[in-house]
Design a protein around this motif. Structure first.
Motif: not given
Lengths: 343, 343
Positions: B55-76
């Protein structure tokens, strides 16, 4: 009425418009299945052999289309070639698009058709993907990530630790065509039609090397970002051996040399996307050259140097080039970015 | 003196600065090997079981850090969860960074450390990666692609074609927390501390479902972009069966309901990053709920509806919700993008 010729933010929402984009544009262009209803987020595959190779690369090249290729073709070649350098044939690719709102759909189609054609040529099925759209101004047009899964050929036994003093270094063809073709297009320069990106899948010549040389093939790498200089510096650092190359033996493309002079670039540091460097035992070098030259993309393969033992312990391994006039020049790992967005 | 606190274009050149960034920032943060000299472009792995998921997914979330997570946690989480929904445990992840020149390195470190922690928690080693840097203004800060390779559990037999009339639909917890937490942060709204992204790896509860239910587990999907509405619309379309859900049975987070009302969003279409929808045979539904509720992240699991046969042939399959007051509402595939850059 909504614009049907350009990507809208809504194309990335995971809803009906995303499904339409995937069904009507992406899948037909790539030559894949025809219904999103059949798609899930993961592809399930039969496991190939006992050893797998896994790789990933993002492609941010600018401009999206350049002489000899485009970001779609590049995204397939780059990833297939990383697998090839691990001695693996591609089993499956993923393709993830990040698209800027407003991208022309006709351009997206051309790029994906090019990717689909290249994947078919490389025997690398695109099995799953992802599409994100970001608002205008948040990304320049289009960036693509491809990850690749490969089946490592039984005879492949490659790695820095297998590189030995006395080994020969083979390069499959002339340097710098990809980087120079992209830079020339970017700067609006037009050289002769000879200056095309060398962007091409290398699975076949690489697999042929593995098959013909077996354990005599010690290491492979494609000299992409950072060019031959970065590849050889990595080779020296990774293997802890000195590397020596002969300038006179490096295959040349006269147009590339002229372009590099005009653009003020060192051919040794310019990116290639269809070349390989192989380290082979000296006794297998002639076989390696013969095998490579059977492929059109490697017909100018040449022995360009050798691995030499370290003379002084405690010294960092070096890459040296014996120049055409018999001098010696140290080839350094490029420091930083000479050519942003070259791949 | 060069700026050592922010990403420079030269960090993406494939040369010495790239190696330093990878050795000094990326690898330590992710908890990986400590020397780029040991790295090659592909990871070589022993093949897992007979069936692989990719599988593959790109993560483009904005902002990079948010309550409960961040783009790094999300990407995993996002990629691990796509594997989990295919009945697979993660074997290996790839991580490709596209970074805008000027990104603060301390922020990059925090994000990668978060990714590394999440990957360790999910038992998903990051085995290979890629780093590109693009000039300022060509990308908004940071986007990440993760591809995932998984080992499909022996008992997993999942797919649209396995979904049958009479099957129960189970949801593992309350809706909308990820999308709402991100939107609230983006708009500078502060709800109570109850509104955190639900971003979490689901490998364990998903694998437990596969193990406990075997062939009685027919389909799984995580309701990310497009929310539960998109997941159920896909389920109806893919299986060619009508879907019926009961509004009163959907687990709720009162803060999320309040936030959705303030933001003008329909909870059914808001993205989740730590929830799963499972379609199971009716007789296995109690077991499914019992198994899920053993996990903290799925303690509010509930049966929310069922698969019903199509009444009229020739009609497109529908998703209907029986509302709390006993009416019926058609749940449609969201048209486009309500929430750009939510994941």
């Amino acid at each position: 009425m909504s614009d049907t010729t350009h990507i809208q933010l809504a194309h990335g929402g995971g809803g009906q418009l995303t499904a339409e984009l995937i069904e009507q544009v992406i899948l037909p262009a790539l030559g894949g299945p025809q219904k999103t209803g059949e798609l899930t987020d993961s592809a399930v595959l039969d496991a190939p052999s006992k050893r797998l190779a896994l790789t990933t690369d993002s492609y941010v090249v600018h401009p999206l289309e350049f002489p000899g290729g485009d970001i779609g073709k590049l995204a397939i070649c780059g990833t297939v070639n990383d697998l090839a350098m691990a001695g693996a044939l591609p089993t499956a690719l993923t393709m993830a698009l990040i698209i800027e709102e407003g991208l022309e759909i006709a351009l997206l189609k051309r790029i994906l058709e090019s990717a689909g054609r290249t994947a078919a040529q490389a025997g690398a099925p695109i099995v799953t993907g992802d599409t994100k759209v970001v608002p205008r101004g948040m990304l320049d047009a289009l960036m693509i990530n491809t990850a690749g899964l490969g089946d490592v050929l039984a005879g492949a036994d490659l790695g820095f630790q297998r590189v030995l003093p006395g080994d020969s270094i083979v390069l499959s063809g002339p340097l710098g065509e990809h980087g120079l073709a992209v830079m020339a297009r970017r700067k609006g320069l037009s050289f002769s039609s000879d200056l095309l990106s060398d962007c091409t899948p290398l699975s076949q010549p690489a697999a042929a090397l593995v098959e013909a040389l077996g354990g005599e093939l010690h290491f492979m790498r494609d000299p992409t970002r950072g060019g031959l200089a970065a590849t050889l510096a990595d080779l020296a650092g990774g293997s802890s051996h000195n590397v020596e190359i002969d300038e006179a033996s490096i295959p040349i493309n006269p147009t590339a040399i002229a372009a590099a002079e005009i653009l003020g670039l060192d051919l040794l540091t310019v990116a290639n996307e269809g070349k390989l460097v192989a380290v082979v035992s000296a006794k297998a070098c002639d076989t390696a050259l013969r095998v490579l030259r059977e492929y059109q993309v490697a017909r100018e393969a040449a022995e360009i140097g050798r691995i030499v033992g370290q003379t002084d312990t405690g010294q960092l391994p070096l890459v040296e080039m014996i120049t055409k006039i018999g001098g010696r020049r140290i080839v350094q790992m490029p420091y930083g970015e000479e050519l942003p967005r070259i791949c």
